[in-house]
Design a protein around this motif. Structure first.
Motif, PDB file in Angstrom:
ATOM      1  N   ASP A  40      39.721  54.343  36.888  1.00 11.45           N
ATOM      2  CA  ASP A  40      38.863  54.058  35.735  1.00 11.45           C
ATOM      3  C   ASP A  40      39.288  54.836  34.492  1.00 11.45           C
TER       4      ASP A  40
ATOM      5  N   PRO B  34      28.586  59.160  29.797  1.00 12.13           N
ATOM      6  CA  PRO B  34      29.934  59.150  29.228  1.00 12.13           C
ATOM      7  C   PRO B  34      29.959  59.245  27.704  1.00 12.13           C
ATOM      8  N   SER B  35      28.847  58.901  27.053  1.00 13.08           N
ATOM      9  CA  SER B  35      28.801  58.999  25.588  1.00 13.08           C
ATOM     10  C   SER B  35      28.957  60.435  25.123  1.00 13.08           C
ATOM     11  N   GLN B  36      28.551  61.373  25.991  1.00 17.38           N
ATOM     12  CA  GLN B  36      28.640  62.779  25.618  1.00 17.38           C
ATOM     13  C   GLN B  36      30.067  63.299  25.697  1.00 17.38           C
ATOM     14  N   GLY B  37      30.933  62.527  26.365  1.00 22.21           N
ATOM     15  CA  GLY B  37      32.317  62.966  26.486  1.00 22.21           C
ATOM     16  C   GLY B  37      32.521  63.835  27.708  1.00 22.21           C
ATOM     17  N   GLU B  38      33.705  63.723  28.330  1.00 22.89           N
ATOM     18  CA  GLU B  38      33.991  64.487  29.544  1.00 22.89           C
ATOM     19  C   GLU B  38      35.153  65.430  29.352  1.00 22.89           C
ATOM     20  N   GLY B  39      35.846  65.323  28.243  1.00 21.41           N
ATOM     21  CA  GLY B  39      37.017  66.157  28.042  1.00 21.41           C
ATOM     22  C   GLY B  39      38.236  65.538  28.704  1.00 21.41           C
TER      23      GLY B  39
END
Lengths: 154, 262
Positions: free
Chosen positions: B245, B230-235
């Motif tokens: 969530d 999730p640190s990379q981001g999901e948009g």
């Protein structure tokens, strides 16, 4: 959600309209703000909204890798950053700022499409000062900035 | 798939009946017969396996032809459909970016015009009030009359410009129609690719049954989960209001943060 800004600028266009209502927080309109987002259109929207709020001293960077050296050498007063960016992400930039002795007090506002609860908690734990989810309104941006500086100055 | 099931069924019933025979032969100490049975079993299994691998290969080949993945194939047009889809999506990115910039250009050009009209109207209003309260001398009034005249001329000119800008802002939204069409076509392609992949996967499952290969689904899922950092981001979240969530709105975010002491 008709009241959301998304990619169009809604709400007030000129400073007089934006600042003429509600409780006024005395903000330094000359403070130097760095806007970090990989999309130039989003940087432009944020820059315009900040200008409408009276903040004209802004600079831009397209990801954490370019933003960090600017912060380290540029005496910025406020950082507005996206999360999801190539190179160095916003959360990594936030951690780097908090780990830097000279930057760790810098107020940071995250403006991002990332909306998972875990991510918001992660940002809070990393020391973010405010969190705005996209799409957002001019009013929300204004409120969050005021809240941040109320705390910082108070 | 019915045909495949009956094939595998054949293999399994042959396996079952021959297993008895194999056991009997071994119990009677007839090793020659036992080896014969094993050979027979191998033959049935191999036949099934080759058959399924053959079908899988044929399907793969036709999928490659269908999607023109290999530019060396005679049926392929200049670009593969996937490359074409990528280019189309890039076109969408460019178009939406251009439209956003065009709109913001016009808004930035309009804002000072509106601001000027308002500022001058406010100032004239104040002076007009002075005039109505008879607080204004003849000289000041002549000055005011000149300013009113200029204001009227400027207002007419600037409102003309503004209405032009509004029109252009309207026209800048034409990207929606064009990008919508492009995205619909790419969505169609993705659906097609998915159903073909699913078909291939089902065929591969038949091969796995003949070959006796089992995949550790749990481990695969765990591996996938780990890749999702999730640190990379999901948009952007598409179904934010339906997911537990995910914060569905700015209010949700504020509530969550205030529960954390913000």
């Amino acid at each position: 959600m008709p009241s959301q800004a998304g990619f169009t600028i809604r709400g007030c266009i000129q400073a007089a309209e934006c600042t003429g209502e509600g409780t006024e927080v005395d903000l330094d309109k000359n403070m130097k703000i760095l806007i970090v987002d990989d999309f130039s259109t989003m940087r432009r929207i944020i820059k315009n909204l900040l200008r409408d709020l009276g903040f004209t001293n802004t600079a831009e960077a397209d990801d954490g890798t370019t933003a960090l050296p600017m912060l380290q050498s540029g005496s910025f007063d406020f950082l507005v950053t996206d999360w999801n960016m190539p190179g160095m992400t916003g959360i990594e930039l936030l951690r780097a700022v908090r780990a830097d002795e000279r930057l760790k007090q810098l107020p940071v506002l995250m403006v991002t499409a990332e909306a998972k609860r875990d991510q918001i908690i992660e940002a809070a734990q990393a020391g973010v000062n405010g969190y705005v989810v996209k799409p957002f309104t001019a009013q929300v941006l204004k409120e969050k900035i005021e809240k941040i500086f109320e705390r910082v100055n108070g | 798939m019915e045909h495949d099931d009956s094939q595998v069924g054949d293999f399994e019933s042959t396996l079952k009946s021959n297993a008895h025979q194999l056991l009997e032969s071994l119990e009677r100490g007839n090793f020659g017969d036992a080896v014969q049975v094993i050979n027979e079993l191998n033959k049935v299994r191999d036949r099934g396996l080759y058959h399924e691998v053959g079908k899988l290969t044929r399907e793969l080949h036709s999928a490659i032809v269908n999607f023109q993945l290999d530019p060396r194939l005679p049926h392929a047009t200049e670009v593969s459909q996937i490359t074409d889809a990528t280019e189309r999506l890039n076109y969408v990115v460019t178009m939406t970016e251009d439209a956003a910039n065009r709109t913001m250009d016009l808004v930035e050009q309009s804002a000072p015009l509106v601001n000027d009209i308002r500022t001058e109207a406010q100032s004239l209003s104040a002076d007009w009030g002075r005039f109505m309260r008879r607080e204004m001398g003849a000289e000041d009034f002549r000055e005011l009359a000149k300013r009113v005249e200029l204001f009227l001329v400027n207002s007419e000119r600037d409102s003309g410009k503004l209405s032009g800008h509004l029109n252009d802002i309207l026209l800048a939204q034409d990207y929606q129609d064009l990008t919508g069409q492009v995205i619909k076509r790419v969505t169609q392609l993705v659906t097609e690719v998915e159903s073909n992949l699913l078909k291939l996967m089902l065929m591969a499952t038949q091969v796995d049954r003949y070959a006796g290969i089992e995949h550790d689904q749990e481990a695969l899922r765990a591996e996938k989960q780990q890749e999702k950092n999730p640190s990379q981001g999901e948009g952007p979240q598409i179904h934010a209001d339906k997911l537990d969530d995910v914060a569905a709105s700015q209010d949700d975010v504020d509530d969550l943060l205030s529960s954390l002491g913000f």
